[in-house]
Structures are given as C-alpha cells and as structure tokens.
Write an enzyme that holds these catalytic residues in place. Structure first.
Site, PDB file in Angstrom:
ATOM      1  N   CYS A   1      -5.929  -5.343   6.987  1.00  0.00           N
ATOM      2  CA  CYS A   1      -4.827  -6.203   6.517  1.00  0.00           C
ATOM      3  C   CYS A   1      -3.497  -5.732   7.093  1.00  0.00           C
ATOM      4  O   CYS A   1      -2.463  -5.754   6.418  1.00  0.00           O
ATOM      5  CB  CYS A   1      -4.752  -6.259   4.994  1.00  0.00           C
ATOM      6  SG  CYS A   1      -6.198  -7.009   4.268  1.00  0.00           S
TER       7      CYS A   1
ATOM      8  N   HIS B   1       1.589  -3.458   5.429  1.00  0.00           N
ATOM      9  CA  HIS B   1       0.362  -4.188   5.079  1.00  0.00           C
ATOM     10  C   HIS B   1       0.738  -5.666   4.962  1.00  0.00           C
ATOM     11  O   HIS B   1       1.887  -5.989   4.681  1.00  0.00           O
ATOM     12  CB  HIS B   1      -0.108  -3.636   3.723  1.00  0.00           C
ATOM     13  CG  HIS B   1      -1.414  -4.139   3.216  1.00  0.00           C
ATOM     14  ND1 HIS B   1      -1.550  -5.370   2.639  1.00  0.00           N
ATOM     15  CD2 HIS B   1      -2.641  -3.551   3.160  1.00  0.00           C
ATOM     16  CE1 HIS B   1      -2.816  -5.525   2.250  1.00  0.00           C
ATOM     17  NE2 HIS B   1      -3.495  -4.434   2.558  1.00  0.00           N
TER      18      HIS B   1
ATOM     19  N   LYS C   1      -6.245   1.782  -6.781  1.00  0.00           N
ATOM     20  CA  LYS C   1      -6.222   2.809  -5.738  1.00  0.00           C
ATOM     21  C   LYS C   1      -5.919   4.176  -6.350  1.00  0.00           C
ATOM     22  O   LYS C   1      -5.828   5.179  -5.660  1.00  0.00           O
ATOM     23  CB  LYS C   1      -5.197   2.453  -4.665  1.00  0.00           C
ATOM     24  CG  LYS C   1      -5.562   1.141  -3.940  1.00  0.00           C
ATOM     25  CD  LYS C   1      -4.910   1.035  -2.592  1.00  0.00           C
ATOM     26  CE  LYS C   1      -4.840  -0.394  -2.094  1.00  0.00           C
ATOM     27  NZ  LYS C   1      -6.097  -0.859  -1.508  1.00  0.00           N
TER      28      LYS C   1
ATOM     29  N   GLN D   1      -0.475   3.140  -1.304  1.00  0.00           N
ATOM     30  CA  GLN D   1      -1.146   4.349  -0.807  1.00  0.00           C
ATOM     31  C   GLN D   1      -0.315   5.596  -1.087  1.00  0.00           C
ATOM     32  O   GLN D   1      -0.756   6.702  -0.783  1.00  0.00           O
ATOM     33  CB  GLN D   1      -1.383   4.245   0.709  1.00  0.00           C
ATOM     34  CG  GLN D   1      -2.154   3.019   1.157  1.00  0.00           C
ATOM     35  CD  GLN D   1      -3.617   3.058   0.758  1.00  0.00           C
ATOM     36  OE1 GLN D   1      -4.148   4.100   0.350  1.00  0.00           O
ATOM     37  NE2 GLN D   1      -4.280   1.925   0.855  1.00  0.00           N
TER      38      GLN D   1
ATOM     39  N   ASP E   1       6.527   0.032  -0.923  1.00  0.00           N
ATOM     40  CA  ASP E   1       5.129  -0.279  -1.215  1.00  0.00           C
ATOM     41  C   ASP E   1       4.410   1.049  -1.421  1.00  0.00           C
ATOM     42  O   ASP E   1       4.160   1.784  -0.463  1.00  0.00           O
ATOM     43  CB  ASP E   1       4.537  -1.073  -0.043  1.00  0.00           C
ATOM     44  CG  ASP E   1       3.039  -1.298  -0.195  1.00  0.00           C
ATOM     45  OD1 ASP E   1       2.426  -0.741  -1.125  1.00  0.00           O
ATOM     46  OD2 ASP E   1       2.474  -2.036   0.629  1.00  0.00           O
TER      47      ASP E   1
END
Lengths: 149, 411
Positions: free
Chosen positions: B369, B128, B231, B208, B205
């Site tokens: 993104c 991202h 999220k 998600q 990261d």
C-alpha cells in the site's frame, strides 16, 4: 497445500526467465490491458487477428513467475490458431484453475498448460495464473481494461 | 543488568500466542508479518471475551449499573491510550476504526475547514496510501495541490529543502513516524519544529511508530498523531486519533448521529464537546477494551525491552540477508525499526512469498500500500519481513534458509 516445487517446475521457471512472444506488437487488431491491483501484476496483450486466425500475439508488462509463464505459454498455445480454439483454451484454463476441470481425468485440449493445475492449491496465486487468459478474453471481445479484482 | 534492559523471556511470551503454538502446513509458524497486523496474545483475547460475556451493553447510555460499568471499562481504555502516548488529556483521544479512518477524519474536518483553492498539502515520499489518498480526495475537492518531501536512495527523507517546501500556502504536513516498507524512523520532531516555525500543523502517521517506539506527543509537539490497535497486539476495528485540543475544538464534526450531540431539535443540533463530537454511533467497545489490554500487555513486557529486542533482530537479520548473493535490501536508513524489505534478483516477491509460506514463514509480498515508494525505487514490489517482540533469531534463520530454497528452485 502441495509442495511449491510441483508448481514451480522447470517449464514455468524457464518461461519466466525467457518469456516467448514478449514485446510490443504494432500495428495490431486487438489489444487489452490486464491488471491485478492487489499484487501489481500488469500485462499488455496485443494481437493480429486475420481471417479468424490469431496470426500474431505478443505481451509486455511485469509480474511474478506464475503470471509471466502463464502469459508466455498462452501466447505459444494460441498463436496460429483459430480464434474459436483460443476461446476454448480460455474456458478450459479457467475451469482447470477453478477446480471444475481435472486435466488427469476430464477431456481437454490444454496439453502443457496443465502444468498450472497446481495453482488450484494456492488460492492467493489463482489471479496471477488467470490474468493473461482474462486479458486475452477481453482483447478478443473488444474490452480495453480487465482487472482480476 | 537493569530490568529495563533485561532480555525478554521469549518462550513465556510465545506461549501467549495460539498462532505460534499451532502447526501451520504441518510446521510451526514463523510469523514475520507484524507490520501488516500483529498477532493477538491470549490475555487480550480473554479480556475481550470476558467483556463480551459478562460486562457488555452499550456505553454512555442509560442509568443501568451494567451500562455504567461498560462505560467505565471503555473510558479506562481511553486513559490507557492517553498514558501510552503521554497526551495531556483523555478528551484528546478519539476512537476511530483505525489509522485510515483517523486520517480521513482529519482530512474531512480540519482539511475541509482550512484547505482552499491553491493551498498546499505537504506529504513525505514514503507515505502509506492511507496518508495519501484522503488528502488527494480533499485536494481534488478543493483545487489544492499535493507536494512531496523527497527521499534519498537509503530511504531517508531529504530535509534540506523542507523550509522551501513549506510555503504560505501549506495548510498541513503529513508524515509517517516509521515507514511500513523501508523501516525508516523519520525525524518527526525536527519536521514538526520546522513546520511550526511557519505556523503549519503536522499529522504524524504512527501506525508503525507506536508498536516500535515510545511515543510522547507532547515532546514531539504533534498536532495530530494517529495509529491502529491491530498493529499493537490489539484487535482490528479500533484506532486512535490524538489531536491538539484547540484544533479538535475548532474542527466541525464528521459523522452525525447518536452520542455526538448535546441536544437536537428540528431547528438544529448542538454538538457534544470533544471527544464525543467525533464519536457518532455505538463505538467498538470490546475492541477499545481489547486495545487497553494490549497496551497493558506490551507495557508489562516493557517498551524499552521490546525496542532493544527488535533492534537486535533487525541487526542480525540485516547481516544475514546481506550475505545472500543477489539479495538487495530496500531501505537502509541509519535510523530503522524492525521492518526489513528486500528484493531478489530475477525472482518476483510473490513467488518468494508463496514458497516461504509453504515453509511456514509468513512474510508480506507486494507493494505494501505504498506504490509511490515502489516507483521511487524502480521496483514493482518487495518482500518484507517485520519482527516483533515474540520473534527469535531462529525465526531469522528460518527466513534465510527459506530464501536460499527459493533461489535453488529458481536456478
């Protein structure tokens, strides 16, 4: 919100599929690059202006049906016209999308471009419809890059 | 059937989400956009409202009972995050505004301390922008280079050349746990193992990852693991940076101000120990407590059951979408979370998104993104449906009939 079918009428669908005046134009006298960074719409507009007339205009790039059809119909509407008339179209098109001009009741020269009036009801898509017009304005005023952000 | 795998009581869960029970454009909303931001369930909203109504003052300040209680609630939320990702200590849980801020923090502290001219930062091809741009800013500042782990047409990282990509100049590896565009679940444990073999730390990261997978930072052996509250059914404005203790302790502070100090004189400042060193100023207290409540909420449903439910939806949606002529799924990794991107021949994703929106189906259309991912697949944008624990097969059916309607309009 109005039914998207009202906006996605046959004319817009058809111009999206077969955009008019699509392609590169060299040599040109005016050009500008329009970007919609949020959604990635990207248009390069080139013009040949002589004796105060838009003798030729072509565009390249990629975008959604609304931006592509808006570009295509724009080129059809300004080609062969005096620059001053093109400027009036830019102004009236923007006013229509802002909701400041109602094509049904206010005097205007937009003609078939009034098809895009429904974009008023889709705030997230306003920039798509306006991008080619903002790019035309920049090209005529010697600005290289325009962003709708 | 054990409780760990028993089906979810979807109707009971859905009743907790005002967005799902309030008509939208005159129809019930079909929310397939949890990857952009998850909806917030009532218990989380109520917990934040209760805090703000009855428990609020600043934290880590003063001797009032109210301040002590606010501090206790705030620190309890930190413990909930620690337990969620199995971090060894709450001291390794740093509050940030979100994933983006967490990565910027690492780039601007660890990065500035360790990355010098000619050094390399290794990122995956499916990052991202939040795991690209902070490193580009650092690389530009330092005269360092960004290198990229490539991926195949299915949207899986190609790890054959990884050992060559990690050189003696590599100072950090950044990789997403789950791709926000492709849904790919990356083998981060394997990547970390191979990076560590060359002494290189890895930032994962987890924006998600945390919503879909049970994360264990010790088992992964991650050096940094970052994610966002919004999220994970929590509020916006709160995120997490987990870091290895030795790394966090060696890193300089980022923002200066109140709370991050031991003592300040005109001659200089002694900084607080971790996590305080990285938490200057008044933190987002209600948001931290809200994230704690969100963790309670999803854990009460059961992370395993959520994963199983979402996997079922993903398989069902994949099968139904594949049957639509002219539709191409972008991202067909063998290991996938419930994120489904697709393109329709001759129809731009923004037009799809607008028409689906009118039918009450909320999806994301755009580059997500992740423009380098779009470039890799040679497309300007995708339409993305992402499924959460409150979604049903009926939601997938609504998506499919919406897509068929789009195709009819564009005929």
């Amino acid at each position: 919100m109005s039914d998207p079918r009202e906006l996605y009428q046959q004319v817009i669908i058809e111009h999206n599929k077969k955009p008019r005046n699509f392609g590169d134009l060299e040599p040109c006298t005016h050009h500008a690059h329009g970007l919609n960074p949020l959604c990635g719409d990207d248009i390069v507009l080139k013009l040949v202006v002589e004796d105060g007339l838009v003798q030729d205009i072509r565009f390249t790039g990629h975008g959604c049906a609304i931006s592509k059809a808006s570009s295509s119909l724009m080129t059809v509407n300004v080609k062969g016209k005096p620059v001053a008339d093109a400027e009036v179209l830019v102004e009236q098109f923007r006013a229509m999308i802002r909701g400041a001009l109602d094509t049904a009741t206010d005097p205007n020269v937009l003609g078939r471009l009034s098809l895009f009036q429904g974009v008023r009801d889709l705030p997230s898509r306003v920039k798509c419809a306006v991008l080619p017009w903002a790019t035309l304005h920049s090209a005529l005023h010697g600005e290289d890059i325009v962003s709708t952000e | 059937m054990s409780t760990a795998t028993a089906p979810l009581d979807i109707q009971k869960i859905r009743a907790d989400f005002p967005t799902l029970t309030t008509p939208f454009h005159g129809k019930p909303v079909v929310y397939l956009d949890s990857a952009v931001s998850s909806l917030t369930p009532l218990p989380v909203i109520e917990r934040m409202a209760h805090y703000q109504s009855f428990e609020h003052t600043n934290v880590h300040r003063g001797v009032s009972t109210l301040s002590q209680e606010a501090t206790d609630r705030f620190e309890e939320a930190r413990e909930k995050v620690r337990a969620l990702i199995n971090a060894p200590s709450v001291k390794q849980i740093i509050w940030t505004r979100g994933t983006t801020e967490s990565i910027n923090l690492v780039a601007q502290t660890f990065g500035r301390q360790n990355v010098h001219e000619g050094d390399e930062i290794l990122l995956s091809a499916m990052e991202h922008h939040s795991d690209i741009v902070p490193w580009q800013l650092l690389a530009e500042d330092r005269g360092a280079k960004i290198r990229v782990i490539p991926m195949n047409d299915a949207g899986e990282l190609i790890l054959d050349g990884l050992d060559d990509l990690i050189t003696e100049r590599t100072k950090i590896v950044g990789v997403t746990h789950v791709s926000n565009v492709l849904g790919t679940i990356n083998p981060v444990k394997e990547i970390i193992r191979r990076a560590h073999a060359k002494g290189v730390p890895v930032l994962v990261d987890g924006a998600q990852g945390v919503p879909h997978l049970k994360v264990d930072v010790v088992d992964l052996d991650a050096d940094f693991y970052v994610f966002s509250g919004h999220k994970l059914s929590g509020p916006t404005g709160i995120g997490v940076l987990y870091g290895r203790k030795s790394l966090l302790e060696a890193m300089p502070p980022w923002h200066g101000g109140g709370s991050m100090i031991l003592s300040v004189t005109w001659e200089g400042t002694t900084f607080a120990a971790i996590p305080g060193k990285f938490e200057a100023g008044t933190p987002p207290i209600a948001q931290a407590i809200g994230l704690g409540a969100a963790i309670d909420y999803v854990q009460a449903i059961g992370l395993d059951r959520i994963a199983a439910h979402e996997h079922d939806l993903l398989l069902y949606a994949t099968e139904r979408l594949k049957a639509i002529p002219g539709l191409r799924i972008i991202g067909e990794a063998r290991e996938k979370a419930s994120v489904l991107s697709f393109v329709l021949e001759g129809i731009h994703p923004h037009d799809i998104g607008s028409i689906l929106d009118h039918a009450g189906v909320v999806v994301r259309a755009g580059h997500h993104c992740a423009q380098p991912v779009m470039t890799r697949f040679g497309i300007p944008a995708t339409t993305r449906a992402s499924f959460a624990y409150f979604n049903t097969r009926a939601d997938v059916d609504a998506l499919v009939s919406g897509i068929l309607n789009v195709q009819e309009i564009f005929q």
